[in-house]
Design an enzyme around this catalytic site. Structure first.
Site, PDB file in Angstrom:
ATOM      1  N   THR A  44       0.867  -1.227   0.101  1.00 16.54           N
ATOM      2  CA  THR A  44      -0.048  -0.011   0.115  1.00 16.54           C
ATOM      3  C   THR A  44       0.921   1.222   0.062  1.00 16.54           C
ATOM      4  O   THR A  44       0.649   2.099  -0.512  1.00 16.54           O
ATOM      5  CB  THR A  44      -1.052   0.076   1.219  1.00 16.54           C
ATOM      6  OG1 THR A  44      -1.701  -1.105   1.344  1.00 16.54           O
ATOM      7  CG2 THR A  44      -1.752   1.094   1.271  1.00 16.54           C
ATOM      8  N   THR A  45       1.972   1.288   0.799  1.00 10.01           N
ATOM      9  CA  THR A  45       2.908   2.471   0.985  1.00 10.01           C
ATOM     10  C   THR A  45       3.489   2.537  -0.320  1.00 10.01           C
ATOM     11  O   THR A  45       4.009   3.813  -0.669  1.00 10.01           O
ATOM     12  CB  THR A  45       3.831   2.202   2.110  1.00 10.01           C
ATOM     13  OG1 THR A  45       3.025   1.866   3.232  1.00 10.01           O
ATOM     14  CG2 THR A  45       4.444   3.420   2.493  1.00 10.01           C
ATOM     15  N   TYR A 107     -13.614  -5.502  -1.895  1.00  8.61           N
ATOM     16  CA  TYR A 107     -14.582  -5.239  -2.601  1.00  8.61           C
ATOM     17  C   TYR A 107     -15.336  -6.313  -2.756  1.00  8.61           C
ATOM     18  O   TYR A 107     -16.741  -6.449  -2.500  1.00  8.61           O
ATOM     19  CB  TYR A 107     -14.464  -4.597  -4.022  1.00  8.61           C
ATOM     20  CG  TYR A 107     -15.488  -4.095  -4.564  1.00  8.61           C
ATOM     21  CD1 TYR A 107     -16.453  -2.841  -4.133  1.00  8.61           C
ATOM     22  CD2 TYR A 107     -16.449  -4.912  -5.501  1.00  8.61           C
ATOM     23  CE1 TYR A 107     -17.377  -2.344  -4.594  1.00  8.61           C
ATOM     24  CE2 TYR A 107     -17.520  -4.366  -6.136  1.00  8.61           C
ATOM     25  CZ  TYR A 107     -18.056  -3.395  -5.723  1.00  8.61           C
ATOM     26  OH  TYR A 107     -19.200  -2.852  -6.256  1.00  8.61           O
ATOM     27  N   TYR A 133      -2.471 -10.654   4.016  1.00  5.58           N
ATOM     28  CA  TYR A 133      -2.590  -9.333   4.339  1.00  5.58           C
ATOM     29  C   TYR A 133      -3.682  -9.096   4.883  1.00  5.58           C
ATOM     30  O   TYR A 133      -4.728  -8.677   4.023  1.00  5.58           O
ATOM     31  CB  TYR A 133      -1.699  -8.323   3.658  1.00  5.58           C
ATOM     32  CG  TYR A 133      -1.985  -6.662   3.680  1.00  5.58           C
ATOM     33  CD1 TYR A 133      -2.162  -6.443   5.071  1.00  5.58           C
ATOM     34  CD2 TYR A 133      -1.698  -6.025   2.695  1.00  5.58           C
ATOM     35  CE1 TYR A 133      -1.982  -4.998   5.442  1.00  5.58           C
ATOM     36  CE2 TYR A 133      -1.791  -4.639   2.793  1.00  5.58           C
ATOM     37  CZ  TYR A 133      -1.664  -4.297   4.265  1.00  5.58           C
ATOM     38  OH  TYR A 133      -1.982  -2.673   4.500  1.00  5.58           O
ATOM     39  N   ARG A 138      -9.117  -1.153   4.947  1.00  4.45           N
ATOM     40  CA  ARG A 138      -9.058  -0.940   3.155  1.00  4.45           C
ATOM     41  C   ARG A 138      -9.957  -2.038   2.486  1.00  4.45           C
ATOM     42  O   ARG A 138     -10.463  -1.546   1.311  1.00  4.45           O
ATOM     43  CB  ARG A 138      -7.358  -0.900   2.983  1.00  4.45           C
ATOM     44  CG  ARG A 138      -6.883   0.279   3.192  1.00  4.45           C
ATOM     45  CD  ARG A 138      -5.414   0.097   2.764  1.00  4.45           C
ATOM     46  NE  ARG A 138      -4.704   1.416   3.219  1.00  4.45           N
ATOM     47  CZ  ARG A 138      -4.428   2.667   2.285  1.00  4.45           C
ATOM     48  NH1 ARG A 138      -5.308   2.518   1.386  1.00  4.45           N
ATOM     49  NH2 ARG A 138      -3.789   3.543   2.768  1.00  4.45           N
ATOM     50  N   LYS A 162       0.075 -10.641   7.947  1.00  4.90           N
ATOM     51  CA  LYS A 162       0.390  -9.087   8.411  1.00  4.90           C
ATOM     52  C   LYS A 162      -1.068  -8.742   8.902  1.00  4.90           C
ATOM     53  O   LYS A 162      -1.839  -8.371   8.183  1.00  4.90           O
ATOM     54  CB  LYS A 162       0.654  -8.322   7.025  1.00  4.90           C
ATOM     55  CG  LYS A 162       0.816  -6.801   7.701  1.00  4.90           C
ATOM     56  CD  LYS A 162       1.157  -6.001   6.222  1.00  4.90           C
ATOM     57  CE  LYS A 162       1.333  -4.659   6.698  1.00  4.90           C
ATOM     58  NZ  LYS A 162       1.355  -3.784   5.402  1.00  4.90           N
ATOM     59  N   ILE A 204       5.600  -4.929   9.550  1.00  8.86           N
ATOM     60  CA  ILE A 204       5.761  -4.568   8.109  1.00  8.86           C
ATOM     61  C   ILE A 204       5.491  -2.891   8.451  1.00  8.86           C
ATOM     62  O   ILE A 204       4.113  -2.620   8.534  1.00  8.86           O
ATOM     63  CB  ILE A 204       4.941  -5.248   7.095  1.00  8.86           C
ATOM     64  CG1 ILE A 204       5.548  -6.491   7.034  1.00  8.86           C
ATOM     65  CG2 ILE A 204       5.189  -4.237   5.692  1.00  8.86           C
ATOM     66  CD1 ILE A 204       4.650  -7.406   5.966  1.00  8.86           C
TER      67      ILE A 204
END
Length: 293
Positions: A44-45, A107, A133, A138, A162, A204
């Site tokens: 994401t980062t 989604y 993850y 999100r 994660k 992370i």
């Protein structure tokens, strides 16, 4: 392979719409020189959601090449489409990543059975170590400990998670259900120390982009039983970690890297846009207080 300590979710520098490879390689070297335990490109980062498949494969390959075996690399490779996740995982494996980081399908919001089948299909096509993850904020989906145990039992390639719920009760239940050998990495810079105490093996991290030594030092101090040092480092990191989420990640951390002179350019890909003007002096003051600028 055991993945322990602090792993940086690398920010990706851009220039004129393209990946700034030179700046990316400099960031990787700076991270390793400052003691980071591992690297995670294309999370994401790293703004992976705005990248083509070709770009993701290339960025992971650059990271592996620049790391030169000095630290492990976990390549971001997830998608809400199982077929697409398989293709991205192939790219991560071909690039030489030591493991893949797989976001739960966003989604779509699959059932527990759907989650198990998703990871089973990926592992069948691309056998390599996989971290689930879990980031409900999100994805709109929380992979509960009971479901994680099913995934672990039915997909041996899944070696850890994660965990980005910031729910310490759930984190403790992950280890209760999945066992002490299941590798739980924190996905929240705010809860690293308590998650380690609950059975986690590392993090992370977003804030380690700008404080790699401190975050790695926190994890090392915990492993060595030096709780006073671990707590001191946790308290030192806390205001910087908050600052990295004053707006949506990765806007603040990339801005901080630019303010610190680590990134020559400050460029985002839509729909990410620059930090709000009123937040720039706030961020700079926090960095000055930490002696990072």
């Amino acid at each position: 392979m055991k993945f322990t300590g602090a792993y940086t979710a690398l920010s990706t520098p851009f220039v004129n719409g393209e990946v700034d490879e030179n700046a990316y390689r400099r960031l990787i070297d700076w991270q390793i020189e400052n003691g980071i335990d591992g690297l995670v490109p294309c999370g994401t980062t790293g703004e992976a959601a705005t990248m083509t498949h070709e770009e993701q494969g290339r960025i992971i390959k650059i990271c592996v090449d620049q790391a030169k075996g000095r630290v492990p690399v976990i390549g971001g490779a997830g998608s809400n489409s199982t077929r697409e996740a398989i293709e991205l995982t192939k790219l991560a494996k071909d690039a030489g990543a030591d493991a893949a980081l797989m976001i739960t399908p966003y989604y779509n919001k699959p059932s527990p059975n759907g989650l198990v089948e998703h990871f089973k299909a990926i592992a069948a096509e691309v056998p390599m170590p996989i971290f689930v993850y879990n980031v409900p904020g999100r994805t709109g989906l929380n992979c509960l400990p009971e479901t994680l145990k099913r995934i672990k039992d039915e997909v041996p390639e899944v070696i850890g998670v994660k965990e980005a719920t910031a729910n310490l009760k759930q984190c403790a239940e992950v280890i209760e259900h999945c066992g002490k050998d299941f590798q739980m990495l924190s996905g929240d810079d705010f809860t690293v120390l308590p998650l380690l105490a609950a059975g986690g093996c590392g993090v992370i991290s977003v804030v380690s982009n700008i404080m790699p030594g401190e975050m790695a030092g926190l994890c090392k101090a915990f492993r060595e039983g030096d709780m006073d040092k671990a707590l001191d480092l946790s308290l030192k990191i806390a205001p910087l970690a908050r600052a990295m989420f004053m707006e949506t990640n990765p806007i603040p951390v990339k801005t901080a890297l630019h303010m610190m002179g680590i990134f020559d350019n400050l460029e985002f890909r839509l729909p990410m846009v620059p930090l709000e003007p009123e937040n720039e002096p706030k961020l700079r003051d926090i960095l000055k207080e930490a002696k990072l600028v």
